[in-house]
Write an enzyme that holds these catalytic residues in place. Structure first.
Site, short mmCIF file in Angstrom:
data_model
loop_
_atom_site.label_atom_id
_atom_site.label_comp_id
_atom_site.label_asym_id
_atom_site.label_seq_id
_atom_site.Cartn_x
_atom_site.Cartn_y
_atom_site.Cartn_z
N SER A 234 -5.31 0.79 9.29
CA SER A 234 -5.41 2.21 8.99
C SER A 234 -4.95 3.03 10.19
CB SER A 234 -6.82 2.57 8.54
OG SER A 234 -6.88 3.87 8.00
N ASP A 360 -2.35 2.38 -2.67
CA ASP A 360 -3.32 2.77 -1.64
C ASP A 360 -3.80 4.20 -1.91
OD1 ASP A 360 -4.63 3.58 0.77
OD2 ASP A 360 -3.53 2.03 1.86
N HIS A 389 -7.05 0.25 -0.33
CA HIS A 389 -6.97 0.54 1.10
C HIS A 389 -7.79 -0.49 1.88
CE1 HIS A 389 -6.15 2.99 4.59
NE2 HIS A 389 -7.43 2.99 4.91
#
Length: 569
Positions: A234, A360, A389
């Site tokens: 991320s 995502d 995600h």
């Protein structure tokens, strides 16, 4: 006498309608409302169970994007079976939102026991480094001679996501997997996370790479013979890719992987405020940011617009009242643009695997830099149709994460390939001066995927605190200084030998730090000297029609005065 017997034929649609007619009208409305709600929920959650059912749950192939002449693909990725296979998500998690929610709320993780070391930054900040050595894991395997010696075993540095730390479920999955395969793993927790208080006025941000750079230099000094690798997730992936692009060929890593990177923060900001389901994520992230800020209120209340932070209704509002001020950015959009790693993809010079999911719900597919990744021979972009995600749960029991297995296989093949030694020899970690450093981009409080601050569990702490272990700190500092001093000495010796001056003393001032830059500039000037004269000639020729008429009378007078004086001699 025989008679033909034919079974009566029924119109099942008509039969179903007649059956419904016997039900009370109120029940029919309830059935219709229930059916409409199920259809809405199926589309709202982006469930793909029926599509998977039609394909017999075979999953979708992984889409690989790479440069056709990429040596990384032909030598490493072509041998990775997982990247050339299919990703089949858990059937009862056939939705990116179900996958992401399961990771944040329900998922179980392996039991991991870390050993904690504290790293103190030059500005006074504290970073917790949680180590898991392969020798401390039961069932760890040694696949080659290098892994049998602990000081030479490959080291994996993990950069967690937004307000995630070493206690996050996906981090534990990765750490446990790599340690069992003979790797030493260290999780570099962001400032203020992992149960550590903020000890300076500096915070980290999506574009703040100095902490990662200092941690890598610190680990390289402690284990100079161990190959270093890194995984970012991320926002951690954004920081990692930006660092790789800033340092270029001077990067100390032998390989890296970026999982679910946002790539372009400005595009992701627009995306998270577009649809209703994304706005729910935005709201959850905002609540988590405010909770994180409350933990460090004593510092943030005097550095930011604290009233605005408490009243923030979106991540953008929080960034406007906190991030922009802490980072000294003019606007929120300026922060997003300057901190996005997409601007540094072209300068990545080490083998890099990038994994993203088309569905995502946080980092949109619209931000994926397809062309930039294809143009760089050092990057392999692996995109899956599903995964959510950072989830990628697979199997009926959802006890395995696909991206963890893919990264493990990629590093295992890369570690045994000649590409891990392809990194150019640099002049020392402290001598590499990146052209696009993020020093002027102040750090800030970061954002979390699930909106919550995760607590560190099952951790054995080995703090290096002031007044208790000053001798250990001094010992580490002396080791690092000795290594850096030796590298600078070797560099200066080589330089003086080439000039015939072997007695030149070692100068420890700031001019030595800029020596590599000056040397490169001198080489560039030597190579471009002919080009400079050519440019000067072109400038004279092109400007002569304008400048010539003005200079012609002056030149005539000089020429007339020069001829008599020459004849008189």
């Amino acid at each position: 006498m025989e008679e033909d017997y034919r079974a009566p034929s029924y119109d099942y649609d008509e039969f179903f309608v007649k059956s419904l007619s016997f039900l009370p009208i109120s029940h029919n409305y309830l059935l219709l409302l229930l059916l409409a709600f199920l259809v809405f929920l199926y589309n709202f959650l982006e469930v793909h169970f029926l599509a998977d059912l039609l394909t017999a749950f075979r999953g979708n192939p992984v889409l690989l994007t790479y440069n056709p002449s990429s040596q990384l693909y032909h030598s490493v990725v072509s041998k990775c079976r997982i990247l050339h296979g299919r990703f089949f998500p858990t059937p009862w998690l056939s939705s990116p939102h179900l996958q992401t929610a399961f990771l944040s709320l329900v998922a179980e993780s392996p039991h991991v026991t870390y050993k904690r070391h504290m790293f103190y930054a030059s500005d006074g900040g504290t970073i917790a480094l949680d180590w898991l050595m392969s020798s401390d894991v039961k069932g760890a395997s040694c696949t080659n001679d290098a892994t049998r010696e602990n000081d030479k075993a490959p080291i994996l540095i993990v950069i967690p996501g937004l307000t995630s730390d070493s206690g996050s479920a996906y981090v534990k999955h990765l750490v446990d997997k790599m340690a069992k395969h003979g790797w030493n793993v260290v999780v570099s927790n962001h400032r203020g996370l992992g149960g550590i208080s903020i000890t300076s006025d500096c915070f980290y941000s999506a574009g703040w790479t100095e902490d990662l750079r200092n941690v890598i230099d610190h680990i390289h000094c402690q284990y100079p013979e161990a190959p270093l690798y890194a995984v970012g997730t991320s926002i951690g992936a954004n920081i990692l890719v930006k660092y790789l692009g800033e340092d270029g060929v001077n990067c100390l890593l032998a390989g890296a992987a970026a999982v679910c990177s946002p790539w372009d923060l400005l595009i992701c900001d627009r995306f998270i405020n577009r649809r209703l389901v994304q706005k729910l994520y935005d709201k959850v992230l905002t609540v988590g940011l405010q909770g994180y800020a409350q933990l460090h209120e004593s510092i943030l209340s005097r550095l930011t617009d604290w009233d605005g932070v408490k009243k923030s209704r979106s991540v953008r509002d929080f960034d406007n009242h906190a991030t922009r001020i802490l980072g000294k950015f003019e606007t929120v959009d300026a922060y997003y643009r300057r901190s996005s790693c997409v601007n540094f993809v072209g300068n990545v010079s080490v083998p890099l695997l990038c994994i993203s999911a088309m569905d995502d719900p946080v980092c949109t597919k619209e931000a994926i830099p397809w062309d930039e990744c294809r143009a760089n021979e050092n990057i392999i972009l692996a995109v899956t149709q599903h995964g959510g995600h950072l989830a990628y749960y697979e199997g009926m029991s959802a006890d395995s994460m696909w991206w963890v297995r893919a990264v493990d296989e990629f590093f295992d093949v890369l570690q045994s390939s000649p590409l891990r030694n392809r990194r150019k020899k640099v002049e020392g970690p402290s001598l590499s001066i990146p052209l696009d450093s993020s020093i002027d981009q102040g750090p800030y409080v970061n954002v979390s995927e699930d909106g919550m601050v995760t607590a560190v569990g099952n951790i054995q702490e080995d703090f290096i605190a002031e007044g208790e272990c000053n001798e250990d700190v001094d010992h580490i500092k002396k080791d690092e200084d000795a290594i850096l001093h030796e590298e600078r000495s070797d560099l200066l010796t080589e330089k003086t030998q080439s000039k015939g001056d072997l007695n030149q003393p070692l100068d420890q001032n700031l001019n030595d730090l800029a020596a590599p830059v000056r040397r490169q500039m001198n080489q560039l000037l030597r190579l471009s000297r002919n080009s400079i004269w050519l440019l000067a000639y072109i400038a004279i020729v092109t400007t002569w029609p304008l400048v010539g008429p003005a200079l012609l009378p002056f030149l005539k007078r000089k020429f007339k005065s020069f001829i008599p004086s020459a004849l008189s001699r």
